[in-house]
Design an enzyme around this catalytic site. Structure first.
Site, PDB file in Angstrom:
ATOM      1  N   LYS A  14       0.901  -1.184  -0.153  1.00 35.93           N
ATOM      2  CA  LYS A  14      -0.097  -0.133   0.182  1.00 35.93           C
ATOM      3  C   LYS A  14       0.924   1.297   0.024  1.00 35.93           C
ATOM      4  CE  LYS A  14      -4.067  -1.372   3.048  1.00 35.93           C
ATOM      5  NZ  LYS A  14      -4.529  -0.885   4.103  1.00 35.93           N
ATOM      6  N   ASP A  71      -8.202   1.783   4.250  1.00 37.65           N
ATOM      7  CA  ASP A  71      -8.615   0.615   4.581  1.00 37.65           C
ATOM      8  C   ASP A  71      -9.209  -0.043   3.538  1.00 37.65           C
ATOM      9  OD1 ASP A  71      -8.685  -1.294   7.175  1.00 37.65           O
ATOM     10  OD2 ASP A  71     -10.826  -1.487   6.365  1.00 37.65           O
ATOM     11  N   SER A  72      -8.901  -1.095   3.171  1.00 41.37           N
ATOM     12  CA  SER A  72      -9.291  -2.041   1.824  1.00 41.37           C
ATOM     13  C   SER A  72      -9.363  -3.452   2.040  1.00 41.37           C
ATOM     14  CB  SER A  72      -8.334  -1.656   0.699  1.00 41.37           C
ATOM     15  OG  SER A  72      -6.962  -1.874   1.082  1.00 41.37           O
ATOM     16  N   TYR A 154      -3.841  -9.755  -2.411  1.00 44.14           N
ATOM     17  CA  TYR A 154      -4.611 -10.878  -3.278  1.00 44.14           C
ATOM     18  C   TYR A 154      -4.643 -10.583  -4.760  1.00 44.14           C
ATOM     19  CZ  TYR A 154      -7.200 -11.800   1.071  1.00 44.14           C
ATOM     20  OH  TYR A 154      -7.530 -12.297   2.409  1.00 44.14           O
ATOM     21  N   ASP A 155      -3.560  -9.751  -5.286  1.00 42.16           N
ATOM     22  CA  ASP A 155      -3.401  -9.402  -6.682  1.00 42.16           C
ATOM     23  C   ASP A 155      -3.422 -10.470  -7.415  1.00 42.16           C
ATOM     24  OD1 ASP A 155      -3.649  -6.571  -6.303  1.00 42.16           O
ATOM     25  OD2 ASP A 155      -1.358  -6.229  -6.296  1.00 42.16           O
ATOM     26  N   LYS A 175      -2.211  -0.813 -13.036  1.00 37.99           N
ATOM     27  CA  LYS A 175      -3.153  -0.996 -11.754  1.00 37.99           C
ATOM     28  C   LYS A 175      -3.668   0.024 -11.287  1.00 37.99           C
ATOM     29  CE  LYS A 175      -3.492  -2.997  -7.284  1.00 37.99           C
ATOM     30  NZ  LYS A 175      -2.730  -3.704  -6.200  1.00 37.99           N
ATOM     31  N   ARG A 181      -7.890   1.567  -4.996  1.00 36.35           N
ATOM     32  CA  ARG A 181      -6.967   2.686  -4.459  1.00 36.35           C
ATOM     33  C   ARG A 181      -6.708   3.805  -5.682  1.00 36.35           C
ATOM     34  NH1 ARG A 181      -3.834  -0.527  -3.161  1.00 36.35           N
ATOM     35  NH2 ARG A 181      -5.045  -0.906  -0.798  1.00 36.35           N
TER      36      ARG A 181
HETATM   37  P1  ITT Z   1      -2.585  -1.125   7.265  1.00 32.89           P
HETATM   38  O1  ITT Z   1      -3.684  -1.272   8.238  1.00 32.89           O
HETATM   39  O2  ITT Z   1      -1.223  -1.204   8.223  1.00 32.89           O
HETATM   40  O3  ITT Z   1      -2.846  -0.192   6.238  1.00 32.89           O
HETATM   41  P2  ITT Z   1      -3.307  -3.871   6.358  1.00 32.89           P
HETATM   42  O4  ITT Z   1      -2.665  -4.887   5.150  1.00 32.89           O
HETATM   43  O5  ITT Z   1      -3.606  -4.639   7.485  1.00 32.89           O
HETATM   44  O6  ITT Z   1      -2.367  -2.458   6.461  1.00 32.89           O
HETATM   45  P3  ITT Z   1      -6.106  -3.585   5.801  1.00 32.89           P
HETATM   46  O7  ITT Z   1      -6.238  -3.916   7.154  1.00 32.89           O
HETATM   47  O8  ITT Z   1      -6.630  -2.511   4.864  1.00 32.89           O
HETATM   48  O9  ITT Z   1      -4.325  -3.419   5.650  1.00 32.89           O
HETATM   49  O10 ITT Z   1      -6.293  -4.872   4.994  1.00 32.89           O
HETATM   50  C1  ITT Z   1      -6.291  -4.887   3.571  1.00 32.89           C
HETATM   51  C2  ITT Z   1      -6.257  -6.486   2.903  1.00 32.89           C
HETATM   52  O11 ITT Z   1      -6.598  -6.719   1.707  1.00 32.89           O
HETATM   53  C3  ITT Z   1      -4.780  -7.082   2.963  1.00 32.89           C
HETATM   54  O12 ITT Z   1      -4.988  -8.556   3.228  1.00 32.89           O
HETATM   55  C4  ITT Z   1      -4.218  -6.792   1.595  1.00 32.89           C
HETATM   56  O13 ITT Z   1      -3.324  -7.482   1.194  1.00 32.89           O
HETATM   57  C5  ITT Z   1      -5.604  -6.596   0.764  1.00 32.89           C
HETATM   58  N1  ITT Z   1      -5.407  -5.796  -0.399  1.00 32.89           N
HETATM   59  C6  ITT Z   1      -5.873  -4.432  -0.258  1.00 32.89           C
HETATM   60  N2  ITT Z   1      -5.601  -3.521  -1.222  1.00 32.89           N
HETATM   61  C7  ITT Z   1      -5.100  -4.649  -2.138  1.00 32.89           C
HETATM   62  C8  ITT Z   1      -4.704  -4.694  -3.611  1.00 32.89           C
HETATM   63  O14 ITT Z   1      -4.614  -3.503  -4.135  1.00 32.89           O
HETATM   64  N3  ITT Z   1      -4.084  -5.800  -4.034  1.00 32.89           N
HETATM   65  C9  ITT Z   1      -4.046  -6.734  -3.293  1.00 32.89           C
HETATM   66  N4  ITT Z   1      -4.737  -7.098  -1.993  1.00 32.89           N
HETATM   67  C10 ITT Z   1      -4.998  -5.927  -1.585  1.00 32.89           C
END
Ligand code: ITT
Length: 200
Positions: A14, A71-72, A154-155, A175, A181
């Site tokens: 991220k 958050d994603s 998950y890409d 991407k 994002r």
């Molecule tokens: P932070 O909270 O520190 O930002 P995190 O990885 O814990 O980091 P999240 O709680 O938002 O972040 O969880 C996001 C999940 O979704 C995490 O497993 C990511 O790998 C996945 N994810 C989010 N955006 C993605 C993307 O663009 N491509 C692939 N996977 C993604």
């Protein structure tokens, strides 16, 4: 945009994408590590937006400068929208990105309904208490096998139908041009521009 922002994430994938997109939009960013910060925020919200705001506010309070959080997660139709806000914790603490991809593929075995989408909520918190938010979504499908080496999370299993490739088979620029994002940050940049203009 003169102000400096800290990116409130510990996810290197991220951080890379947010840094590249925001720098391209003229926003100056630093990482928590640049500031010597390691803020661990419990994601107790039930929505992406709530969790993004929790992270942005906590890191802003710690850093004393505006913080931008993401958050994603991946929402899969056949899994009733899961893993959704639990994407980072899917399968439990012991799994890494590869383990979570493998688990998701196995839970989709024999499933013909493959539709899924990524969601991204961006939240920005300022030391004076002001906040900004934005969201983005990208629709696609769960692939039948891992494909591609780029990206993160998950890409390798997220198929983007218009290009017939997974996100891990796209360049970072390709991407971000279509991703959850990229879209959320484009909307956020507009909100930020308006906010900063209103301050002057
Ligand atoms: P932070 O909270 O520190 O930002 P995190 O990885 O814990 O980091 P999240 O709680 O938002 O972040 O969880 C996001 C999940 O979704 C995490 O497993 C990511 O790998 C996945 N994810 C989010 N955006 C993605 C993307 O663009 N491509 C692939 N996977 C993604």
């Amino acid at each position: 945009m003169a102000a400096k922002f800290v990116l409130a994430t510990h996810n290197p994938g991220k951080l890379r994408e947010m840094g590249a997109i925001l720098s391209g939009l003229g926003v100056e960013v630093v990482s928590p590590a640049d500031l010597g910060l390691t803020v661990d925020v419990e994601e107790t919200g039930s929505t992406f937006s709530e969790n993004a705001m929790l992270k942005a506010k906590a890191v802003c309070a710690e850093a004393g400068i505006p913080a931008i959080a993401d958050d994603s997660g991946l929402c899969v139709d056949a899994l009733n929208g899961g893993p959704g806000v639990y994407s980072a914790r899917y399968g439990g603490e012991g799994l890494d990105d590869a383990g979570r991809c493998a688990l998701l593929l196995s839970s989709m075995r024999g499933q013909t309904t493959r539709a899924a989408h990524f969601t991204c909520a961006i939240a920005c918190a300022f030391p004076n208490g002001d906040t900004l938010t934005a969201e983005g979504r990208c629709d696609g499908a769960i692939a039948f096998a891992l494909m591609g080496k780029d990206g993160f999370g998950y890409d390798p299993i997220f198929l983007y139908p218009p290009k017939a490739k997974t996100f891990a088979q796209l360049t970072a620029e390709e991407k971000s041009a279509v991703s959850h994002r990229g879209k959320a940050l484009a909307v956020f940049a507009e909100h930020l521009r308006a906010y900063l203009n209103a301050q002057t």
